[in-house]
Design a protein around this motif. Structure first.
Motif, PDB file in Angstrom:
ATOM      1  N   VAL A 145       7.284 -10.946 -83.709  1.00 40.22           N
ATOM      2  CA  VAL A 145       7.231 -12.180 -84.507  1.00 40.22           C
ATOM      3  C   VAL A 145       8.413 -13.084 -84.177  1.00 40.22           C
ATOM      4  O   VAL A 145       8.257 -14.293 -84.012  1.00 40.22           O
ATOM      5  CB  VAL A 145       7.181 -11.841 -86.014  1.00 40.22           C
ATOM      6  CG1 VAL A 145       7.374 -13.076 -86.868  1.00 40.22           C
ATOM      7  CG2 VAL A 145       5.866 -11.158 -86.361  1.00 40.22           C
ATOM      8  N   GLN A 152       7.874 -14.698 -80.785  1.00 38.87           N
ATOM      9  CA  GLN A 152       6.867 -15.760 -80.872  1.00 38.87           C
ATOM     10  C   GLN A 152       7.470 -17.012 -81.501  1.00 38.87           C
ATOM     11  O   GLN A 152       7.228 -18.124 -81.033  1.00 38.87           O
ATOM     12  CB  GLN A 152       5.660 -15.284 -81.692  1.00 38.87           C
ATOM     13  CG  GLN A 152       4.819 -14.264 -80.980  1.00 38.87           C
ATOM     14  CD  GLN A 152       3.762 -13.651 -81.881  1.00 38.87           C
ATOM     15  OE1 GLN A 152       3.870 -13.664 -83.105  1.00 38.87           O
ATOM     16  NE2 GLN A 152       2.729 -13.090 -81.263  1.00 38.87           N
ATOM     17  N   ARG A 153       8.262 -16.838 -82.569  1.00 37.72           N
ATOM     18  CA  ARG A 153       8.907 -17.980 -83.219  1.00 37.72           C
ATOM     19  C   ARG A 153       9.871 -18.651 -82.257  1.00 37.72           C
ATOM     20  O   ARG A 153       9.945 -19.875 -82.170  1.00 37.72           O
ATOM     21  CB  ARG A 153       9.639 -17.512 -84.476  1.00 37.72           C
ATOM     22  CG  ARG A 153      10.452 -18.575 -85.196  1.00 37.72           C
ATOM     23  CD  ARG A 153       9.612 -19.734 -85.742  1.00 37.72           C
ATOM     24  NE  ARG A 153       8.504 -19.296 -86.520  1.00 37.72           N
ATOM     25  CZ  ARG A 153       8.526 -19.022 -87.818  1.00 37.72           C
ATOM     26  NH1 ARG A 153       9.638 -19.167 -88.483  1.00 37.72           N
ATOM     27  NH2 ARG A 153       7.453 -18.621 -88.438  1.00 37.72           N
ATOM     28  N   TYR A 155       0.912  -6.203 -91.406  1.00 35.72           N
ATOM     29  CA  TYR A 155       2.170  -5.644 -90.908  1.00 35.72           C
ATOM     30  C   TYR A 155       2.748  -4.680 -91.944  1.00 35.72           C
ATOM     31  O   TYR A 155       3.773  -4.964 -92.558  1.00 35.72           O
ATOM     32  CB  TYR A 155       3.199  -6.752 -90.644  1.00 35.72           C
ATOM     33  CG  TYR A 155       2.856  -7.701 -89.536  1.00 35.72           C
ATOM     34  CD1 TYR A 155       2.741  -7.252 -88.222  1.00 35.72           C
ATOM     35  CD2 TYR A 155       2.663  -9.048 -89.789  1.00 35.72           C
ATOM     36  CE1 TYR A 155       2.441  -8.135 -87.197  1.00 35.72           C
ATOM     37  CE2 TYR A 155       2.367  -9.928 -88.766  1.00 35.72           C
ATOM     38  CZ  TYR A 155       2.249  -9.467 -87.476  1.00 35.72           C
ATOM     39  OH  TYR A 155       1.957 -10.337 -86.472  1.00 35.72           O
ATOM     40  N   VAL A 209       8.324 -15.438 -91.756  1.00 35.58           N
ATOM     41  CA  VAL A 209       7.371 -15.084 -90.700  1.00 35.58           C
ATOM     42  C   VAL A 209       6.261 -16.122 -90.578  1.00 35.58           C
ATOM     43  O   VAL A 209       5.892 -16.526 -89.481  1.00 35.58           O
ATOM     44  CB  VAL A 209       6.754 -13.683 -90.962  1.00 35.58           C
ATOM     45  CG1 VAL A 209       5.598 -13.395 -90.016  1.00 35.58           C
ATOM     46  CG2 VAL A 209       7.822 -12.602 -90.823  1.00 35.58           C
ATOM     47  N   TYR A 210       5.721 -16.592 -91.695  1.00 32.64           N
ATOM     48  CA  TYR A 210       4.531 -17.440 -91.669  1.00 32.64           C
ATOM     49  C   TYR A 210       4.787 -18.933 -91.811  1.00 32.64           C
ATOM     50  O   TYR A 210       3.863 -19.729 -91.708  1.00 32.64           O
ATOM     51  CB  TYR A 210       3.548 -16.991 -92.759  1.00 32.64           C
ATOM     52  CG  TYR A 210       3.078 -15.575 -92.553  1.00 32.64           C
ATOM     53  CD1 TYR A 210       2.209 -15.258 -91.515  1.00 32.64           C
ATOM     54  CD2 TYR A 210       3.529 -14.548 -93.361  1.00 32.64           C
ATOM     55  CE1 TYR A 210       1.787 -13.960 -91.311  1.00 32.64           C
ATOM     56  CE2 TYR A 210       3.116 -13.248 -93.170  1.00 32.64           C
ATOM     57  CZ  TYR A 210       2.240 -12.962 -92.145  1.00 32.64           C
ATOM     58  OH  TYR A 210       1.828 -11.672 -91.950  1.00 32.64           O
TER      59      TYR A 210
END
Length: 170
Positions: free
Chosen positions: A16, A19-20, A139, A152-153
């Motif tokens: 994560v 990706q960020r 997760y 995260v989102y």
């Protein structure tokens, strides 16, 4: 890499984070998402705010408590506008909040905490979805705290950590 070799449960958050980082690397600068906090000061302002949160779109809801008392309720349907409703206004016997809440759909983090406290205050919610349970189903090995799930989102920073940091700086 050494931490991942020792503790494979870190793999999910590492992916994560990478990706960020890849998303953020596509922009020259980081621009924080602005938030517009509106503190509801009375029943009339609450009625006006609830008219701006029309069904069937879900409303994000979070409560803050002090002992068994609801100190405030945060409501957001269209970021960056967040309505902060003092518990005394929302939980007042004749408040418009209860009937509105019974007909609305909510997104709540850790609903197992919030929903019973709202019910104890006489507020029955309509349908709701729990982001902690949804995140756990994807997760399960990662932390479930709201600040972590938010990081995260969304592109929002860890807000509670920022407040603590600001207090420590003072």
């Amino acid at each position: 890499p050494a931490a991942l070799a020792r503790d494979p449960t870190l793999w999910g958050i590492t992916v994560v984070d990478l990706q960020r980082a890849q998303e953020e690397a596509q922009h020259a600068t980081y621009t924080a998402e602005a938030c517009d906090y509106v503190v509801v000061e009375d029943e009339a302002a609450l009625r006006a705010a609830l008219r701006l949160l029309p069904p069937p779109e879900p409303v994000a809801l979070d409560i803050e408590t002090s002992s068994s008392r609801i100190s405030c309720i945060g409501l957001c349907q269209t970021p960056p506008r967040v309505y902060v409703v003092p518990g005394d206004i929302a939980c007042f016997r004749g408040s418009c909040f209860g009937p509105w809440a019974a007909q609305s759909t909510f997104i709540i983090h850790n609903a197992a905490f919030d929903v019973p406290r709202l019910e104890a205050a006489g507020i029955a919610l309509g349908a709701w979805h729990d982001t902690m349970l949804l995140h756990h189903s994807i997760y399960s090995e990662l932390p479930q705290a709201l600040a972590f799930v938010q990081s995260v989102y969304t592109r929002l920073p860890f807000h509670k950590g920022m407040m603590k940091f600001e207090e420590e700086e003072k």
